[in-house]
Design an enzyme around this catalytic site. Structure first.
Site, PDB file in Angstrom:
ATOM      1  N   HIS A   2      -6.046  -4.487  22.776  1.00  0.00           N
ATOM      2  CA  HIS A   2      -6.312  -3.358  21.867  1.00  0.00           C
ATOM      3  C   HIS A   2      -5.816  -2.017  22.419  1.00  0.00           C
ATOM      4  O   HIS A   2      -6.250  -1.582  23.489  1.00  0.00           O
ATOM      5  CB  HIS A   2      -7.827  -3.291  21.661  1.00  0.00           C
ATOM      6  CG  HIS A   2      -8.247  -2.557  20.438  1.00  0.00           C
ATOM      7  ND1 HIS A   2      -9.532  -2.592  19.970  1.00  0.00           N
ATOM      8  CD2 HIS A   2      -7.566  -1.763  19.582  1.00  0.00           C
ATOM      9  CE1 HIS A   2      -9.614  -1.866  18.879  1.00  0.00           C
ATOM     10  NE2 HIS A   2      -8.431  -1.337  18.629  1.00  0.00           N
TER      11      HIS A   2
ATOM     12  N   PHE B  12       0.828  -1.218   0.000  1.00  0.00           N
ATOM     13  CA  PHE B  12       0.000   0.000   0.000  1.00  0.00           C
ATOM     14  C   PHE B  12       0.867   1.276   0.000  1.00  0.00           C
ATOM     15  O   PHE B  12       0.918   2.018  -0.987  1.00  0.00           O
ATOM     16  CB  PHE B  12      -0.918  -0.088   1.223  1.00  0.00           C
ATOM     17  CG  PHE B  12      -1.627   1.157   1.642  1.00  0.00           C
ATOM     18  CD1 PHE B  12      -2.312   1.941   0.724  1.00  0.00           C
ATOM     19  CD2 PHE B  12      -1.654   1.536   2.991  1.00  0.00           C
ATOM     20  CE1 PHE B  12      -2.987   3.083   1.130  1.00  0.00           C
ATOM     21  CE2 PHE B  12      -2.326   2.659   3.406  1.00  0.00           C
ATOM     22  CZ  PHE B  12      -2.987   3.446   2.477  1.00  0.00           C
TER      23      PHE B  12
ATOM     24  N   THR C  30       6.297   2.738  12.846  1.00  0.00           N
ATOM     25  CA  THR C  30       4.896   3.019  13.182  1.00  0.00           C
ATOM     26  C   THR C  30       4.747   3.655  14.560  1.00  0.00           C
ATOM     27  O   THR C  30       5.559   3.394  15.464  1.00  0.00           O
ATOM     28  CB  THR C  30       4.095   1.688  13.150  1.00  0.00           C
ATOM     29  OG1 THR C  30       2.832   1.882  13.757  1.00  0.00           O
ATOM     30  CG2 THR C  30       4.806   0.566  13.907  1.00  0.00           C
ATOM     31  N   ASP C  31       3.682   4.424  14.726  1.00  0.00           N
ATOM     32  CA  ASP C  31       3.395   5.011  16.047  1.00  0.00           C
ATOM     33  C   ASP C  31       3.079   3.923  17.079  1.00  0.00           C
ATOM     34  O   ASP C  31       3.127   4.171  18.279  1.00  0.00           O
ATOM     35  CB  ASP C  31       2.235   6.022  15.970  1.00  0.00           C
ATOM     36  CG  ASP C  31       0.926   5.470  15.418  1.00  0.00           C
ATOM     37  OD1 ASP C  31       0.854   4.264  15.109  1.00  0.00           O
ATOM     38  OD2 ASP C  31      -0.043   6.265  15.309  1.00  0.00           O
ATOM     39  N   GLU C  32       2.746   2.709  16.604  1.00  0.00           N
ATOM     40  CA  GLU C  32       2.370   1.644  17.549  1.00  0.00           C
ATOM     41  C   GLU C  32       3.534   1.212  18.434  1.00  0.00           C
ATOM     42  O   GLU C  32       3.319   0.565  19.454  1.00  0.00           O
ATOM     43  CB  GLU C  32       1.782   0.449  16.794  1.00  0.00           C
ATOM     44  CG  GLU C  32       0.522   0.822  16.045  1.00  0.00           C
ATOM     45  CD  GLU C  32      -0.365  -0.356  15.685  1.00  0.00           C
ATOM     46  OE1 GLU C  32      -0.171  -1.448  16.229  1.00  0.00           O
ATOM     47  OE2 GLU C  32      -1.260  -0.157  14.848  1.00  0.00           O
TER      48      GLU C  32
ATOM     49  N   ASN D 263      -1.793   6.067  11.481  1.00  0.00           N
ATOM     50  CA  ASN D 263      -2.640   5.225  10.604  1.00  0.00           C
ATOM     51  C   ASN D 263      -2.819   5.832   9.218  1.00  0.00           C
ATOM     52  O   ASN D 263      -3.435   6.887   9.072  1.00  0.00           O
ATOM     53  CB  ASN D 263      -4.028   5.056  11.228  1.00  0.00           C
ATOM     54  CG  ASN D 263      -4.036   3.982  12.285  1.00  0.00           C
ATOM     55  OD1 ASN D 263      -3.381   4.133  13.321  1.00  0.00           O
ATOM     56  ND2 ASN D 263      -4.762   2.911  12.040  1.00  0.00           N
TER      57      ASN D 263
ATOM     58  N   LYS E 215       8.134  -4.592  15.194  1.00  0.00           N
ATOM     59  CA  LYS E 215       8.518  -3.340  14.519  1.00  0.00           C
ATOM     60  C   LYS E 215       9.479  -2.550  15.415  1.00  0.00           C
ATOM     61  O   LYS E 215      10.455  -1.967  14.941  1.00  0.00           O
ATOM     62  CB  LYS E 215       7.284  -2.484  14.212  1.00  0.00           C
ATOM     63  CG  LYS E 215       6.399  -2.996  13.101  1.00  0.00           C
ATOM     64  CD  LYS E 215       7.038  -2.964  11.725  1.00  0.00           C
ATOM     65  CE  LYS E 215       7.206  -1.563  11.178  1.00  0.00           C
ATOM     66  NZ  LYS E 215       7.788  -1.589   9.803  1.00  0.00           N
TER      67      LYS E 215
ATOM     68  N   PRO F 273     -18.125  -4.785  11.196  1.00  0.00           N
ATOM     69  CA  PRO F 273     -17.714  -5.283  12.522  1.00  0.00           C
ATOM     70  C   PRO F 273     -16.808  -4.298  13.279  1.00  0.00           C
ATOM     71  O   PRO F 273     -15.619  -4.190  13.002  1.00  0.00           O
ATOM     72  CB  PRO F 273     -16.944  -6.564  12.180  1.00  0.00           C
ATOM     73  CG  PRO F 273     -16.396  -6.317  10.802  1.00  0.00           C
ATOM     74  CD  PRO F 273     -17.349  -5.396  10.100  1.00  0.00           C
TER      75      PRO F 273
ATOM     76  N   ASP G 134      10.195  -7.039  -3.479  1.00  0.00           N
ATOM     77  CA  ASP G 134       8.985  -7.370  -2.705  1.00  0.00           C
ATOM     78  C   ASP G 134       8.725  -8.876  -2.780  1.00  0.00           C
ATOM     79  O   ASP G 134       8.837  -9.496  -3.828  1.00  0.00           O
ATOM     80  CB  ASP G 134       7.777  -6.593  -3.258  1.00  0.00           C
ATOM     81  CG  ASP G 134       6.629  -6.549  -2.268  1.00  0.00           C
ATOM     82  OD1 ASP G 134       6.304  -5.447  -1.773  1.00  0.00           O
ATOM     83  OD2 ASP G 134       6.039  -7.627  -1.995  1.00  0.00           O
TER      84      ASP G 134
END
Ligand code: NAD
Ligand code: DAU
Length: 338
Positions: free
Chosen positions: A277, A11, A127-129, A180, A155, A206, A32
Site C-alpha cells: 500500500h 467514470f 496517474t500519480d501512482e 485520486n 500504467k 472497511p 469502450d
C-alpha cells in the site's frame, strides 16, 4: 475537434465526453470494451447529441481502433485520440494482473501505432501512482517513476511507450497524470463510493490498516478539464500533472461520509492493509496551471455533491450492487468483515 475517446463509458471518460460535447461542440466517438466498470448509462444523456457515436470494442483490437478513427465519417479520420481505457482498481491488479498488462501495454501500443499511421494527436491519461509513494513534499513531472502495484507499473509502462513514440517517430503525444478522482458515476469498488453506499445501507466501512494513508483528491470534472487543456495546448512529449486542491487521510474521508449519512463511527472497521500500500500521494500541478487550468471544486463541496448524487441516483448503482460487484465484494472483504 473530432475525438476518439477510448474508455469513454467509464467514470472519468464519460465526464470528459460530456464536457467535450456540451461545452466544446466536439464530435465524439467513444470506443469502450464495456468491462464491469464501463457503462452505457454513464453516457445516456449525450447519446442522442449530434456527432456522438458509441462503438463497443477493445483498444487492443486493431480493427475496432481503425473503425473508431474512421467513424467520424466524411472520409476524414478523427483529429485526436484521448485514451482513458484502463483497468483501474489497484486491489484487482494485485489478485488478477493479466488484464492490466493487456490493456495498458498492448492496448496503448495499438493506439499509438494507429495515431502514427494516421498522423493523429494522442493524449494518454495517466496517474500519480506511477511516481510511487511520497512521505513529504510533492511529485513534479520530473520525479522518477517508481510504481508499486501491477496497476501503476502497467500504467507507467504505457507512459513509457508514449514517450518512445514521441522520441522515435516524433508522434504528437502528451501525457496527463491525475491524482485520486471522485464524483458521480464512480464504480463503487473505489473508496468514496464504496463508503457512501455502505453507509447508506448501514453496512460496515472497511478501512485498510490504520487509515492514515493520504490521497490528493480531485473532483472529476476538474480533472476532465485538465485533460482538455492538455489535449488543446499540451506540447508533444510533455507530461502534465493534475492534482486536486485537498489532501486527506482515508480515515478522515470515511468519517466525513459517516457524518453525511448521519451514521455512527461504530460502522468503521479497520481491516488488513492492502499489500504494498502506497502511504501518500501528492502532485504539483504548476505546468498544467500555466496552460490556464485551475481546480474549481474543494473537497468539502465535492464530497457533499457526490454523497447527494449517490443518494438520488439509486437507478445507477442498484443494478451494480446486485451483480458482479457482490461477488467481488465477497472475495475482497468477506473474510476480513466476517
Ligand atoms: P473506470 O474503471 O471507471 O473506466 C475505465 C473504462 O475503460 C471503462 O469504461 C472500461 O470499460 C474501459 N476499458 C477497460 N479496458 C478497456 C479496453 N481494453 N479497451 C477499451 N476500453 C476499455 O476508470 P476511471 O477511473 O474513469 O479511469 C480512467 C483513466 O484515468 C484510467 O486510465 C485511469 O488510469 C486514469 N486515472 C484514474 C484516476 C481515478 O482516481 N479514478 C486517477 C488518475 C488517473
Ligand atoms: O491516485 C490515482 C489513483 O487513484 C488512480 O490511478 C486509480 O485508478 C484509482 O483507483 C485510485 O487508486 P487508489 O488505490 O488510491 O484508490 P482507492 O479508491 O482504491 O483507494 C483509496 C485509498 O483508500 C487507498 O489508500 C486505499 C484505501 N481504501 C480503499 C478501499 C477500496 C480503504 O481503506 N478501504 C477500501 O475498501
Amino acid at each position: 475537434m473530432r475525438l476518439l475517446i477510448c474508455g469513454g463509458a467509464g467514470f472519468i471518460g464519460s465526464h470528459f465526453a460530456r464536457i467535450r460535447v456540451r461545452e466544446h461542440g466536439d464530435e465524439v466517438i467513444v470506443l469502450d470494451k464495456l468491462t464491469y466498470a464501463g457503462r452505457r448509462e454513464n453516457l445516456r444523456d449525450i447519446e442522442g447529441e449530434p456527432g456522438f457515436r458509441f462503438l463497443h470494442g477493445a483498444i487492443e483490437d486493431r480493427e475496432a481502433v481503425e473503425e473508431g478513427i474512421a467513424a467520424g465519417g466524411a472520409g476524414r479520420p478523427v483529429d485526436a485520440i484521448v485514451n482513458f481505457a484502463a483497468e483501474t482498481h489497484v486491489d484487482r491488479s494485485i489478485t488478477d494482473p493479466d488484464a492490466f498488462v493487456r490493456t495498458h501495454c498492448l492496448g496503448t501500443n495499438v493506439l499509438l501505432e494507429a495515431a502514427l499511421a494516421h498522423g493523429l494527436r494522442h493524449v494518454q491519461i495517466s496517474t500519480d501512482e506511477v511516481y510511487g509513494s511520497i512521505e513529504s513534499g510533492t511529485f513534479t513531472e520530473d520525479s522518477p517513476l517508481a510504481p508499486s502495484s501491477p496497476y501503476s507499473a502497467s500504467k507507467a509502462s504505457a507512459d513509457l511507450l508514449v514517450r518512445s513514440y514521441v522520441h522515435t517517430h516524433g508522434l504528437n503525444a502528451s501525457i496527463c497524470r491525475g491524482s485520486n478522482n471522485y464524483g458521480p458515476n464512480q464504480y463503487p469498488e473505489k473508496l468514496i463510493p464504496l463508503m457512501i453506499l455502505n453507509a447508506l445501507h448501514g453496512d460496515r466501512l472497511p478501512v485498510y490498516g490504520d487509515g492514515l494513508q493520504v490521497r490528493n483528491w480531485i473532483y472529476v470534472t476538474d480533472f476532465a478539464r485538465a485533460a482538455g487543456c492538455v489535449l488543446e495546448q499540451g506540447l508533444p512529449g510533455e507530461v502534465y500533472n493534475a492534482g486536486g486542491p485537498d489532501e486527506e487521510p482515508n480515515i478522515e474521508i470515511v468519517r466525513r461520509i459517516v457524518g453525511q449519512a448521519g451514521a455512527g463511527d461504530e460502522l468503521i472497521e479497520h481491516v488488513p492493509d492492502r499489500l504494498g500500500h502506497d502511504r501518500r500521494y501528492s502532485l504539483s500541478s504548476e505546468r498544467v496551471r500555466a496552460l490556464g487550468w485551475e481546480s474549481r471544486v474543494r473537497l468539502e463541496e465535492g464530497l457533499a455533491q457526490t454523497f447527494s448524487w449517490y443518494e438520488e441516483n439509486r437507478w445507477w448503482w442498484e443494478p451494480i450492487r446486485s451483480g458482479e460487484y457482490r461477488r467481488y465484494y465477497e472475495r475482497q472483504y468477506g473474510r476480513a468483515l466476517a
